[in-house]
Scaffold this motif. Structure first.
Motif, PDB file in Angstrom:
ATOM      1  N   UNK A 171      54.530  64.796  60.618  1.00 32.71           N
ATOM      2  CA  UNK A 171      55.052  63.694  60.261  1.00 32.71           C
ATOM      3  C   UNK A 171      54.145  62.511  59.690  1.00 32.71           C
ATOM      4  N   UNK A 172      52.865  62.627  60.254  1.00 36.61           N
ATOM      5  CA  UNK A 172      51.846  61.560  59.762  1.00 36.61           C
ATOM      6  C   UNK A 172      51.482  62.013  58.333  1.00 36.61           C
TER       7      UNK A 172
ATOM      8  N   UNK B 138      54.477  58.642  77.389  1.00 33.53           N
ATOM      9  CA  UNK B 138      53.323  58.003  76.715  1.00 33.53           C
ATOM     10  C   UNK B 138      52.595  59.531  75.932  1.00 33.53           C
ATOM     11  N   UNK B 139      52.273  60.311  76.880  1.00 30.09           N
ATOM     12  CA  UNK B 139      51.511  61.428  76.201  1.00 30.09           C
ATOM     13  C   UNK B 139      52.009  62.159  75.304  1.00 30.09           C
ATOM     14  N   UNK B 140      53.425  62.397  75.144  1.00 30.44           N
ATOM     15  CA  UNK B 140      54.365  62.899  73.922  1.00 30.44           C
ATOM     16  C   UNK B 140      54.122  61.973  72.865  1.00 30.44           C
ATOM     17  N   UNK B 141      54.310  60.902  73.061  1.00 27.78           N
ATOM     18  CA  UNK B 141      54.321  59.881  72.072  1.00 27.78           C
ATOM     19  C   UNK B 141      53.012  60.017  71.300  1.00 27.78           C
ATOM     20  N   UNK B 142      51.998  59.861  71.966  1.00 31.31           N
ATOM     21  CA  UNK B 142      50.607  60.018  71.527  1.00 31.31           C
ATOM     22  C   UNK B 142      50.405  61.418  70.669  1.00 31.31           C
ATOM     23  N   UNK B 143      50.925  62.418  71.308  1.00 32.38           N
ATOM     24  CA  UNK B 143      50.614  63.704  70.254  1.00 32.38           C
ATOM     25  C   UNK B 143      51.808  63.646  69.112  1.00 32.38           C
ATOM     26  N   UNK B 144      52.856  63.179  69.308  1.00 27.83           N
ATOM     27  CA  UNK B 144      53.795  63.060  68.208  1.00 27.83           C
ATOM     28  C   UNK B 144      53.459  62.045  66.993  1.00 27.83           C
ATOM     29  N   UNK B 145      52.364  61.334  67.529  1.00 27.97           N
ATOM     30  CA  UNK B 145      52.178  59.982  66.580  1.00 27.97           C
ATOM     31  C   UNK B 145      53.150  59.096  66.003  1.00 27.97           C
ATOM     32  N   UNK B 146      54.117  58.772  67.066  1.00 26.90           N
ATOM     33  CA  UNK B 146      55.171  57.807  66.822  1.00 26.90           C
ATOM     34  C   UNK B 146      55.254  56.962  67.810  1.00 26.90           C
ATOM     35  N   UNK B 147      55.937  55.749  67.819  1.00 23.99           N
ATOM     36  CA  UNK B 147      56.483  54.693  68.733  1.00 23.99           C
ATOM     37  C   UNK B 147      57.493  55.101  69.458  1.00 23.99           C
TER      38      UNK B 147
END
Ligand SMILES: NC(=O)c1ccc[n+]([C@@H]2O[C@H](COP(=O)([O-])OP(=O)(O)OC[C@H]3O[C@@H](n4cnc5c(N)ncnc54)[C@H](OP(=O)(O)O)[C@@H]3O)[C@@H](O)[C@H]2O)c1
Length: 310
Positions: free
Chosen positions: A73-74, A108-117
């Motif tokens: 996605x990034x 929070x860990x999932x958001x970090x790996x997914x690189x999204x907010x």
């Protein structure tokens, strides 16, 4: 592509959800990117993953699938085109279950790996008998209030568990808007009946997993000699019984009549069931994905549905 409303989640999705358990596992990073590109280019939008994918693979810890999806996605700048679905609760190095503090940190860990907010749809992966459902739903509501999660769902709940969760919802407690059950032509009794009726009555979206029975319903496994066709082939042995083979024969007949493939018929059967919003299926190559995507165009007749009803 015509989209369908996903229960009361506020989300609309195309009629096939891409399964993400293969990202970084049976589809390496490059193959996963190609599958994701093909999916988006085909007009589809929803991708299902989980924090735990693919912890079962040798040398993996969990988080590999979310990381690949986040990187894609990034790199593509595609976050806003994707309905991101992930899950919490299966055992990870940092913990497991559906207690409030764990849900918050796992998100929070999932958001970090997914690189999204934000996560569009966040599932409780399995019911957690150790934690009151009220605590879990309060934790989910906090995530919604924080803007980290748009809507929440339950996976692997039976009718009694789902009803308990729906009864407990309201006020400071989020409501599950979507169910993710195990359901396909082979495995029907866990969903049909009480659970299906409850989803219809309560207006839940339903996105079943293992839509292809991990590949068996593509028809590529016919005997033990075929088990080497995938790293997942060993799991097919259990389907080589009278019912499994009868379902393959019915898939052969219906697919031949439509000039379609067995996988397309298996997915079209799910898409045609009135309570189903969209099946989830994974693909390990663009060729496989293109074949699955065409299921969205296949309309089965009442006679076809009857022939598959085994
Ligand atoms: N909520 C839960 O507890 C839960 C549990 C399991 C899965 N899920 C979700 O459901 C998704 C789908 O599950 P799944 O991947 O295990 O099973 P699946 O969708 O039933 O099977 C997909 C597999 O079939 C094979 N395949 C797909 N298209 C094909 C084609 N056109 N021709 C030949 N083979 C084809 C591929 O494997 P090979 O290329 O290796 O043969 C592919 O990985 C997962 O990614 C996950 O998102 C959720």
């Amino acid at each position: 592509m015509q989209t369908r409303k996903l229960g009361s989640s506020g989300l609309s999705i195309a009629p096939l959800v891409l399964g993400g358990n293969v990202f970084g596992w049976t589809a390496d990073r490059a193959a996963s990117f190609t599958v994701l590109d093909t999916f988006l280019d085909g007009g589809f939008n929803a991708v299902d993953t989980a924090d735990v994918y693919s912890r079962w693979a040798p040398g993996h810890q969990g988080g590999e699938s979310e990381t690949v999806l986040g990187d894609w996605m990034k790199e593509r700048g595609s976050r806003d085109k994707v309905v991101v679905i992930t899950k919490v609760g299966s055992e990870m190095p940092a913990g497991k279950g559906l207690k409030a503090a764990y849900i918050q940190s796992a998100c929070d860990a999932s958001l970090k790996r997914l690189k999204t907010d934000r996560i569009d749809l966040y599932f409780s992966h399995f019911p957690d008998k150790e934690t009151p459902i009220e605590e879990t739903l309060e934790a989910h509501q906090r995530l919604i209030d924080q803007g980290k999660v748009r809507s929440v769902g339950g996976s692997n709940y039976d009718a009694a568990g789902l009803k308990q969760a729906l009864d407990a919802a309201g006020g400071s407690r989020a409501r599950y808007t979507v169910l993710q059950p195990h359901y396909n032509l082979l495995v029907r009794d866990q969903y049909e009946g009480g659970l299906e009726n409850l989803c219809v009555k309560e207006g839940l979206g339903v996105i079943p997993y293992f839509a292809l029975a991990s590949g068996f319903l593509t028809g590529k496994y016919r005997s033990e000699a075929d088990l080497g066709k995938s790293a997942r082939g060993g799991g097919m042995k259990k389907h080589f019984n009278a019912r499994g083979l009868a379902i393959l024969a019915a898939l052969d007949a219906v697919s031949k009549a439509h000039g379609a493939t067995q996988a397309q018929v298996a997915l079209a059967w799910l898409m045609a069931r009135p309570s189903i919003t969209a099946p989830i299926a994974s693909a390990t190559s663009a060729t496989q994905l293109k074949e699955l995507a065409a299921a969205a165009e296949l309309k089965l007749s009442a006679d076809d549905m009857k022939a598959l009803d085994l």
